[in-house]
Design an enzyme around this catalytic site. Structure first.
Site, PDB file in Angstrom:
ATOM      1  N   ALA A   1      37.356 107.809 -54.782  1.00 12.69           N
ATOM      2  CA  ALA A   1      38.283 108.793 -54.225  1.00 12.69           C
ATOM      3  C   ALA A   1      39.745 108.415 -54.427  1.00 12.69           C
ATOM      4  O   ALA A   1      40.630 109.253 -54.311  1.00 12.69           O
ATOM      5  CB  ALA A   1      38.012 108.965 -52.730  1.00 12.69           C
ATOM      6  N   LYS A   2      39.987 107.126 -54.698  1.00 13.93           N
ATOM      7  CA  LYS A   2      41.337 106.609 -54.937  1.00 13.93           C
ATOM      8  C   LYS A   2      42.320 107.056 -53.865  1.00 13.93           C
ATOM      9  O   LYS A   2      43.413 107.545 -54.138  1.00 13.93           O
ATOM     10  CB  LYS A   2      41.822 106.989 -56.334  1.00 13.93           C
ATOM     11  CG  LYS A   2      40.938 106.414 -57.440  1.00 13.93           C
ATOM     12  CD  LYS A   2      41.429 106.801 -58.823  1.00 13.93           C
ATOM     13  CE  LYS A   2      40.529 106.196 -59.890  1.00 13.93           C
ATOM     14  NZ  LYS A   2      39.180 106.806 -59.931  1.00 13.93           N
ATOM     15  N   ARG A   3      41.920 106.878 -52.613  1.00 10.03           N
ATOM     16  CA  ARG A   3      42.767 107.222 -51.489  1.00 10.03           C
ATOM     17  C   ARG A   3      43.833 106.142 -51.277  1.00 10.03           C
ATOM     18  O   ARG A   3      43.796 105.084 -51.884  1.00 10.03           O
ATOM     19  CB  ARG A   3      41.925 107.410 -50.229  1.00 10.03           C
ATOM     20  CG  ARG A   3      40.904 108.550 -50.295  1.00 10.03           C
ATOM     21  CD  ARG A   3      41.583 109.888 -50.540  1.00 10.03           C
ATOM     22  NE  ARG A   3      40.701 111.006 -50.260  1.00 10.03           N
ATOM     23  CZ  ARG A   3      40.150 111.803 -51.169  1.00 10.03           C
ATOM     24  NH1 ARG A   3      40.399 111.597 -52.450  1.00 10.03           N
ATOM     25  NH2 ARG A   3      39.364 112.809 -50.823  1.00 10.03           N
TER      26      ARG A   3
END
Length: 274
Positions: free
Chosen positions: A92-94
């Site tokens: 998700a590369k949050r």
């Protein structure tokens, strides 16, 4: 899933393969009529015996809106219920201000119950540490990526000649430990794995870029392997979209088995088995 369970699974399956669940609607068989979960279920069942992790990338689900997000939720639930020994990584590369990151952490670790999430560290410590407060969960921080644009920032050097990615690895690793934090390092970076290991000698690395992107599994192992393997190597398109016909699951199984066999050979050469 803790570090001991992860390593035990690597030994049991003789594999450090992660299958990326990035279903591209344009590459799926027409007979599925865009049903992401049906596609994923077939891929999961076909490859689970070879994989120690599955990594769904949120972008490929969010593109379908609510329908796609439900497919993501159903995928996570299906893996959890049917293959509980396989790690679930939400790609998700949050990463945002602390209060927002806390909500992201609750969403993925409490509501969805995934094992790990990819996080971007650009906003600093307070954007990463909220993900670290969960037992048995992992934060996978972007370190040295496989895309062409990685050279724009990650390889730039400071006044001492140290590349940015090394400063990121050094700083971020001080916020957690090798039992709750991993780093993304792209397979196409090759010999730079040796440099990475100088900074984070024992952390697990999530390694995309083997297969369709041209990364070398042998090179990754040569420079990145540790005494506990220390590698989770991801292949997405090279497995799940190896065929766009109705035999996609069977072809995916064959591709996963091939990588599994290569990984077993590497593990044997590194004397992981008596």
């Amino acid at each position: 899933m803790n570090r001991q369970q992860l390593f035990a699974n690597i030994l049991r399956k003789r594999s450090f393969l992660c299958v990326g669940l990035d279903p591209d609607l344009d590459k799926m068989p027409a007979s599925l009529e865009g049903d992401l979960f049906k596609f994923n279920k077939a891929i999961i069942d076909a490859t689970a015996q070879h994989a120690i992790a599955f990594k769904p990338n949120l972008a490929f689900y969010e593109v379908q809106g609510v329908k796609g997000y439900k497919a993501f939720e159903d995928t996570v639930r299906y893996i959890r219920n049917n293959y509980p020994d396989v790690m679930i990584i939400a790609d998700a590369k949050r990463g945002d201000i602390g209060n927002t990151s806390r909500m992201y952490a609750r969403s993925f670790f409490e509501t969805l119950d995934v094992d790990a999430i990819t996080v971007a560290p650009y906003m600093g410590e307070d954007s990463v540490t909220p993900f670290l407060g969960y037992d048995g969960k992992w934060v996978i921080v972007l370190g040295l990526t496989s895309n062409k644009g990685s050279h724009d920032f990650q390889l730039t050097t400071d006044a001492t000649g140290t590349p940015l990615y090394k400063n990121v690895l050094s700083k971020v690793s001080s916020w957690g430990n090798d039992s709750n934090m991993m780093f993304v390092v792209g397979a196409t970076q090759g010999q730079l794995f040796e440099e990475v290991r100088q900074v984070v000698p024992s952390h697990f690395l999530l390694v995309p870029g083997v297969g369709a992107q041209g990364g070398s599994l042998a090179e990754v192992a040569k420079y990145g392997m540790t005494r506990e393997c220390g590698l989770i190597v991801n292949s997405s398109r090279g497995i799940i979209h190896a065929s766009s016909n109705d035999d996609f699951a069977q072809v995916a199984a064959a591709k996963a088995a091939q990588l599994n066999a290569e990984m077993a050979h590497i593990l044997e050469n590194y004397r992981f088995f008596s």
